[in-house]
Design a protein around this motif. Structure first.
Motif, PDB file in Angstrom:
ATOM      1  N   GLY A 142      -0.914   5.394  -2.996  1.00  0.00           N
ATOM      2  CA  GLY A 142      -0.469   6.666  -2.455  1.00  0.00           C
ATOM      3  C   GLY A 142       0.800   6.500  -1.644  1.00  0.00           C
ATOM      4  N   ALA A 143       1.394   7.626  -1.281  1.00  0.00           N
ATOM      5  CA  ALA A 143       2.685   7.653  -0.590  1.00  0.00           C
ATOM      6  C   ALA A 143       2.717   6.801   0.679  1.00  0.00           C
ATOM      7  CB  ALA A 143       3.062   9.095  -0.265  1.00  0.00           C
ATOM      8  N   GLY A 144       1.598   6.650   1.352  1.00  0.00           N
ATOM      9  CA  GLY A 144       1.568   5.877   2.597  1.00  0.00           C
ATOM     10  C   GLY A 144       1.184   4.419   2.428  1.00  0.00           C
ATOM     11  N   GLN A 145       1.210   3.901   1.206  1.00  0.00           N
ATOM     12  CA  GLN A 145       0.720   2.540   0.969  1.00  0.00           C
ATOM     13  C   GLN A 145       1.797   1.545   0.534  1.00  0.00           C
ATOM     14  OE1 GLN A 145      -2.578   3.790  -1.687  1.00  0.00           O
ATOM     15  NE2 GLN A 145      -3.938   2.908  -0.126  1.00  0.00           N
ATOM     16  N   ALA A 146       3.036   1.757   0.972  1.00  0.00           N
ATOM     17  CA  ALA A 146       4.114   0.827   0.629  1.00  0.00           C
ATOM     18  C   ALA A 146       3.833  -0.578   1.166  1.00  0.00           C
ATOM     19  CB  ALA A 146       5.454   1.333   1.153  1.00  0.00           C
ATOM     20  N   GLY A 147       3.169  -0.667   2.313  1.00  0.00           N
ATOM     21  CA  GLY A 147       2.821  -1.977   2.870  1.00  0.00           C
ATOM     22  C   GLY A 147       1.905  -2.764   1.939  1.00  0.00           C
ATOM     23  N   LEU A 148       0.949  -2.079   1.318  1.00  0.00           N
ATOM     24  CA  LEU A 148       0.076  -2.750   0.349  1.00  0.00           C
ATOM     25  C   LEU A 148       0.872  -3.196  -0.872  1.00  0.00           C
ATOM     26  CD1 LEU A 148      -3.262  -0.707   0.269  1.00  0.00           C
ATOM     27  CD2 LEU A 148      -2.925  -3.063   1.029  1.00  0.00           C
ATOM     28  N   ALA A 149       1.796  -2.378  -1.320  1.00  0.00           N
ATOM     29  CA  ALA A 149       2.622  -2.746  -2.475  1.00  0.00           C
ATOM     30  C   ALA A 149       3.398  -4.026  -2.178  1.00  0.00           C
ATOM     31  CB  ALA A 149       3.584  -1.611  -2.828  1.00  0.00           C
ATOM     32  N   GLY A 153       9.078   5.385  -2.309  1.00  0.00           N
ATOM     33  CA  GLY A 153       9.154   6.785  -1.912  1.00  0.00           C
ATOM     34  C   GLY A 153       8.041   7.552  -2.577  1.00  0.00           C
ATOM     35  N   THR A 154       8.174   8.873  -2.592  1.00  0.00           N
ATOM     36  CA  THR A 154       7.218   9.733  -3.263  1.00  0.00           C
ATOM     37  C   THR A 154       7.966  10.944  -3.788  1.00  0.00           C
ATOM     38  OG1 THR A 154       4.986  10.663  -3.102  1.00  0.00           O
ATOM     39  CG2 THR A 154       6.480  11.143  -1.277  1.00  0.00           C
ATOM     40  N   PRO A 155       7.524  11.513  -4.888  1.00  0.00           N
ATOM     41  CA  PRO A 155       8.239  12.667  -5.433  1.00  0.00           C
ATOM     42  C   PRO A 155       7.990  13.919  -4.600  1.00  0.00           C
ATOM     43  CG  PRO A 155       6.349  12.138  -6.803  1.00  0.00           C
ATOM     44  CD  PRO A 155       6.423  11.094  -5.745  1.00  0.00           C
ATOM     45  N   ALA A 156       8.942  14.828  -4.654  1.00  0.00           N
ATOM     46  CA  ALA A 156       8.812  16.121  -4.002  1.00  0.00           C
ATOM     47  C   ALA A 156       9.121  17.202  -5.035  1.00  0.00           C
ATOM     48  CB  ALA A 156       9.773  16.228  -2.823  1.00  0.00           C
TER      49      ALA A 156
END
Length: 172
Positions: free
Chosen positions: A83-90, A162-165
């Motif tokens: 999800g959008a808030g999981q860049a740290g996991l990526a 990022g995340t799409p808008a």
């Protein structure tokens, strides 16, 4: 003048291809496997839906991937769609480290593989086959479980998360 790069690709074409593909917005997932009770995972962005009947996905993994070796042995894998808030996991799962990547990361077994709670979606698969793709192997998966939360996905574009808008409606 330089000659073709490894595999016969022209170095100029290879560099241009790398930059062109960086301009493509790609979904981000943590591909997981389970062996001996220990979770393993790696970040992937080269995955896609392949078939609706039967439900199938494909994932491309570097031939030297430790997770690829595990998936070949266990014949199962999961895709935890971040999800959008999981860049740290990526970032965490993109690094080397085997099972140590899961230190402090919550997970639960689902469809025989690790599912990361809080992910925007999950797809559990059994391996249907493998196909050669240059320096990668393409893992074909039969979907045995799928769920989504409806949360905004994490995407990778121009080497940035990022995340799409949604675009505003334009009339006329």
């Amino acid at each position: 003048m330089t000659g073709p790069a490894r595999g016969g690709a022209d170095p100029g074409v290879a560099a241009a291809f790398r930059e062109t593909m960086a301009a493509v917005c790609a979904p981000v997932a943590v591909m997981t496997g389970l062996e001996g009770g220990l979770p393993h995972g790696t970040t992937v962005s080269a995955f896609a839906s392949l078939s609706m009947n039967p439900p199938m996905v494909l994932v491309a993994l570097d031939r030297t991937s430790e997770l690829l070796a595990l998936v070949r042995r266990t014949r199962r894998f999961g895709l935890n769609l971040l999800g959008a808030g999981q860049a740290g996991l990526a970032r965490r799962f993109a690094a080397k480290g085997g099972a140590a990547k899961f230190a402090g990361v919550a997970w639960e077994p689902h469809a025989g593989v690790p599912r990361i709670p809080g992910s925007a979606g999950f797809v559990g698969c059994t391996v249907a086959g493998l196909a050669h793709g240059g320096d990668h192997l393409i893992v074909l998966g039969n979907v045995v479980a799928a769920e989504t939360t409806g949360d905004a996905p994490l995407v990778y574009h121009r080497r940035t998360f990022g995340t799409p808008a949604a675009l505003p409606e334009v009339s006329g």
